[in-house]
Design an enzyme around this catalytic site. Structure first.
Site, PDB file in Angstrom:
ATOM      1  N   TYR A  18      44.076  32.584  40.589  1.00  0.00           N
ATOM      2  CA  TYR A  18      43.305  31.482  41.166  1.00  0.00           C
ATOM      3  C   TYR A  18      43.959  30.129  40.925  1.00  0.00           C
ATOM      4  O   TYR A  18      43.276  29.161  40.586  1.00  0.00           O
ATOM      5  CB  TYR A  18      41.874  31.486  40.582  1.00  0.00           C
ATOM      6  CG  TYR A  18      40.998  32.510  41.252  1.00  0.00           C
ATOM      7  CD1 TYR A  18      40.436  32.231  42.491  1.00  0.00           C
ATOM      8  CD2 TYR A  18      40.771  33.750  40.680  1.00  0.00           C
ATOM      9  CE1 TYR A  18      39.645  33.169  43.140  1.00  0.00           C
ATOM     10  CE2 TYR A  18      39.996  34.700  41.326  1.00  0.00           C
ATOM     11  CZ  TYR A  18      39.437  34.394  42.549  1.00  0.00           C
ATOM     12  OH  TYR A  18      38.669  35.324  43.187  1.00  0.00           O
ATOM     13  N   TYR A 145      29.507  37.687  44.876  1.00  0.00           N
ATOM     14  CA  TYR A 145      30.881  37.931  44.407  1.00  0.00           C
ATOM     15  C   TYR A 145      30.896  39.251  43.643  1.00  0.00           C
ATOM     16  O   TYR A 145      30.156  39.424  42.677  1.00  0.00           O
ATOM     17  CB  TYR A 145      31.396  36.805  43.502  1.00  0.00           C
ATOM     18  CG  TYR A 145      32.784  37.107  43.009  1.00  0.00           C
ATOM     19  CD1 TYR A 145      33.888  36.962  43.850  1.00  0.00           C
ATOM     20  CD2 TYR A 145      32.998  37.615  41.723  1.00  0.00           C
ATOM     21  CE1 TYR A 145      35.168  37.289  43.428  1.00  0.00           C
ATOM     22  CE2 TYR A 145      34.274  37.942  41.292  1.00  0.00           C
ATOM     23  CZ  TYR A 145      35.351  37.773  42.147  1.00  0.00           C
ATOM     24  OH  TYR A 145      36.617  38.115  41.721  1.00  0.00           O
ATOM     25  N   ASP A 237      25.139  45.207  40.393  1.00  0.00           N
ATOM     26  CA  ASP A 237      26.414  44.770  39.817  1.00  0.00           C
ATOM     27  C   ASP A 237      26.089  43.884  38.614  1.00  0.00           C
ATOM     28  O   ASP A 237      25.825  42.693  38.764  1.00  0.00           O
ATOM     29  CB  ASP A 237      27.222  44.013  40.871  1.00  0.00           C
ATOM     30  CG  ASP A 237      28.539  43.475  40.308  1.00  0.00           C
ATOM     31  OD1 ASP A 237      28.748  43.578  39.076  1.00  0.00           O
ATOM     32  OD2 ASP A 237      29.350  42.963  41.102  1.00  0.00           O
ATOM     33  N   LYS A 266      33.326  42.896  32.024  1.00  0.00           N
ATOM     34  CA  LYS A 266      33.247  41.613  31.317  1.00  0.00           C
ATOM     35  C   LYS A 266      32.805  41.752  29.843  1.00  0.00           C
ATOM     36  O   LYS A 266      33.628  42.066  29.001  1.00  0.00           O
ATOM     37  CB  LYS A 266      32.361  40.637  32.082  1.00  0.00           C
ATOM     38  CG  LYS A 266      32.973  40.279  33.444  1.00  0.00           C
ATOM     39  CD  LYS A 266      32.692  38.882  33.910  1.00  0.00           C
ATOM     40  CE  LYS A 266      33.658  38.469  34.998  1.00  0.00           C
ATOM     41  NZ  LYS A 266      33.104  38.465  36.341  1.00  0.00           N
TER      42      LYS A 266
HETATM   43  C1  PLP Z   1      33.795  39.038  37.626  1.00  0.00           C
HETATM   44  C2  PLP Z   1      32.925  39.866  38.459  1.00  0.00           C
HETATM   45  C3  PLP Z   1      33.407  41.026  39.097  1.00  0.00           C
HETATM   46  C4  PLP Z   1      34.863  41.409  39.050  1.00  0.00           C
HETATM   47  O1  PLP Z   1      35.267  41.743  37.766  1.00  0.00           O
HETATM   48  P1  PLP Z   1      36.832  41.699  37.395  1.00  0.00           P
HETATM   49  O2  PLP Z   1      36.900  42.299  36.040  1.00  0.00           O
HETATM   50  O3  PLP Z   1      37.214  40.256  37.424  1.00  0.00           O
HETATM   51  O4  PLP Z   1      37.545  42.497  38.421  1.00  0.00           O
HETATM   52  C5  PLP Z   1      32.517  41.809  39.808  1.00  0.00           C
HETATM   53  N1  PLP Z   1      31.217  41.484  39.897  1.00  0.00           N
HETATM   54  C6  PLP Z   1      30.715  40.390  39.303  1.00  0.00           C
HETATM   55  C7  PLP Z   1      29.250  40.105  39.407  1.00  0.00           C
HETATM   56  C8  PLP Z   1      31.544  39.536  38.570  1.00  0.00           C
HETATM   57  O5  PLP Z   1      31.044  38.433  38.008  1.00  0.00           O
END
Ligand code: PLP
Length: 424
Positions: A18, A145, A237, A266
């Site tokens: 980015y 996202y 997600d 994460k």
């Molecule tokens: C960061 C994020 C992703 C992608 O995760 P990466 O480990 O960066 O590939 C997917 N979904 C959500 C809600 C996110 O915040």
């Protein structure tokens, strides 16, 4: 010959995420982490108020996680996960299923948030194809996202970031976040096309990268119940919201409806290592059981369920479930609430919103709110200059700190935000 600095060596060989490499400032060389702090080569200390892209939950270089990881490295660093298994992968799956919504029955390991989403989507598409009723569309929210790989990008909002790839992304129907006014319209809309939708993917309660947009659990519950009656699979997600961020262990705990699949990454290893995880119900899993080899989920990564990564996740889970950590989460929530009340009337605060440990405020700019707004860079640099890593999303600044942050450190950040509100 003069020795080059770390930043100069970096700039000769590295391409950062980015980052417009032509105009970006030299990267800040960080040589050490200590709790909530990142320590630069020149000794400058930064409070990591964004948990290094939302991954760190217990502070940097945590000795307990380090110990567990070191122990695992000396015992078993890796083993192929097809045809073989190992204790940390099994224990992590057992312990997670224990604390997840009780309809979640299976764990599939991968490497990051995007792959966790890819796996969930592939499970849904193939669920329908295994049943002989292929469905190829997905339902998602505007401003969502879900990651940067192609499938994850396809279910994410179309934006400046996806533009070069838009024509290559599969068909997704985007709907607004639900509220009291639009919920019945959204329900009708979904019903009109329901037979096409293989799945509905959503970030529960908080849309992260889309601007820390927050919405109410009861309307999401309403949508989830509706998807259920329409036979649409639901994917929570929780890559960003998982592991305490929303004030409970998982955002889905704020809901009464349970999703069919869930994605995590994460915070899962406390921010020490990359790990992705997709969980699903018995109904999904059972649709892949067959004498027909073609019904197999043909997906896997070289480092699936890496034992070292799993050991970091287990250690992070130990820390997360300690009463002290849960108390810290409530404490941060309370501090944010008081600060929000304190600044909400400031003329530069357009909106301020909070869910659990996440606080977001939108700057009054008068006009545009683009990511490329110069205000964003001014704020970013202002806070860095004050020893705080805050990374605004356009004109939206947010705090998402490790749970070990103290009230004094929070107060320092709040004070600097107030100073910035007067200055910019
Ligand atoms: C960061 C994020 C992703 C992608 O995760 P990466 O480990 O960066 O590939 C997917 N979904 C959500 C809600 C996110 O915040």
């Amino acid at each position: 010959m003069a020795t080059r600095s770390l930043a100069e060596r970096d700039q000769a060989v590295i391409w950062h995420p980015y980052t417009q490499m032509q105009t970006a400032a030299a990267p800040i060389p960080i040589v050490r982490g200590d709790g909530v702090h990142l320590i630069a080569e020149d000794g400058t200390k930064y409070i990591d108020a964004v948990s290094s892209w939302w991954v760190n939950i217990h502070g940097h270089a945590h000795p307990y996680i380090a110990e567990k990881v070191a122990e695992q490295l000396r015992t078993l660093e890796h083993v192929i996960f097809a045809g073989f298994t190992h204790p940390t992968a099994v224990e992590l799956a057992e312990r997670l299923l224990d604390i997840l919504p009780d309809n979640q029955k299976r764990v599939f390991y991968s490497d990051n948030g995007s792959t966790a989403v890819e796996v969930a989507l592939k499970m849904c598409f193939q669920y329908w194809s295994n049943k002989g009723q292929p469905r190829t569309k997905v339902l998602a929210f505007h401003n969502s996202y879900h990651g940067d790989t192609f499938g994850a990008m396809a279910v994410s909002a179309r934006s400046a970031f996806t533009k070069p790839f838009d024509q290559l992304l599969f068909d997704v129907e985007f709907i607004d976040l639900p509220n009291a006014d639009n919920i019945s319209r959204l329900r009708e809309h979904i019903s009109t096309f329901s037979f096409q939708f293989s799945a509905f993917i959503f970030e529960p309660l908080v849309q992260g990268a889309g601007g820390m947009n927050m919405y109410e659990a009861k309307y999401l519950d309403d949508l989830l119940a509706h998807c259920k009656t329409e036979g649409i699979l639901t994917i929570a997600d929780e890559v960003m919201t998982g592991f305490g961020r929303t004030g409970r262990l998982f955002a889905s705990e704020h809901l009464t409806e349970q999703p069919d699949l869930m994605c995590f990454s994460k915070g899962i290893t406390g921010g020490t290592m990359a790990l992705g995880l997709t969980t699903c119900t018995a109904k999904i899993y059972d649709a892949f059981l067959s004498d027909d080899k073609l019904k197999t989920l043909f997906h896997g990564h070289s480092f699936t369920a890496n034992p070292v990564t799993c050991s970091a996740a287990l250690a992070s889970l130990d820390l997360l479930l300690m009463p002290e950590t849960l108390a810290n989460i409530s404490r941060i929530e309370e501090q944010h609430k008081q600060f929000a009340a304190r600044v909400s009337a400031h003329r530069k605060v357009r909106t301020i919103r909070q869910t659990g440990t996440i606080l977001a405020m939108e700057w009054e700019t008068g006009d545009s709110t683009s990511y490329f707004n110069t205000l964003r860079d001014q704020l970013y640099n202002f806070f860095l200059g004050e020893g705080i890593l805050l990374r605004p999303l356009g004109n939206i600044i947010y705090i998402m700190a490790p749970y070990c942050i103290t009230n004094d450190e929070l107060e320092y950040i709040y004070k600097k935000i107030e100073q910035a509100l007067d200055q910019f």
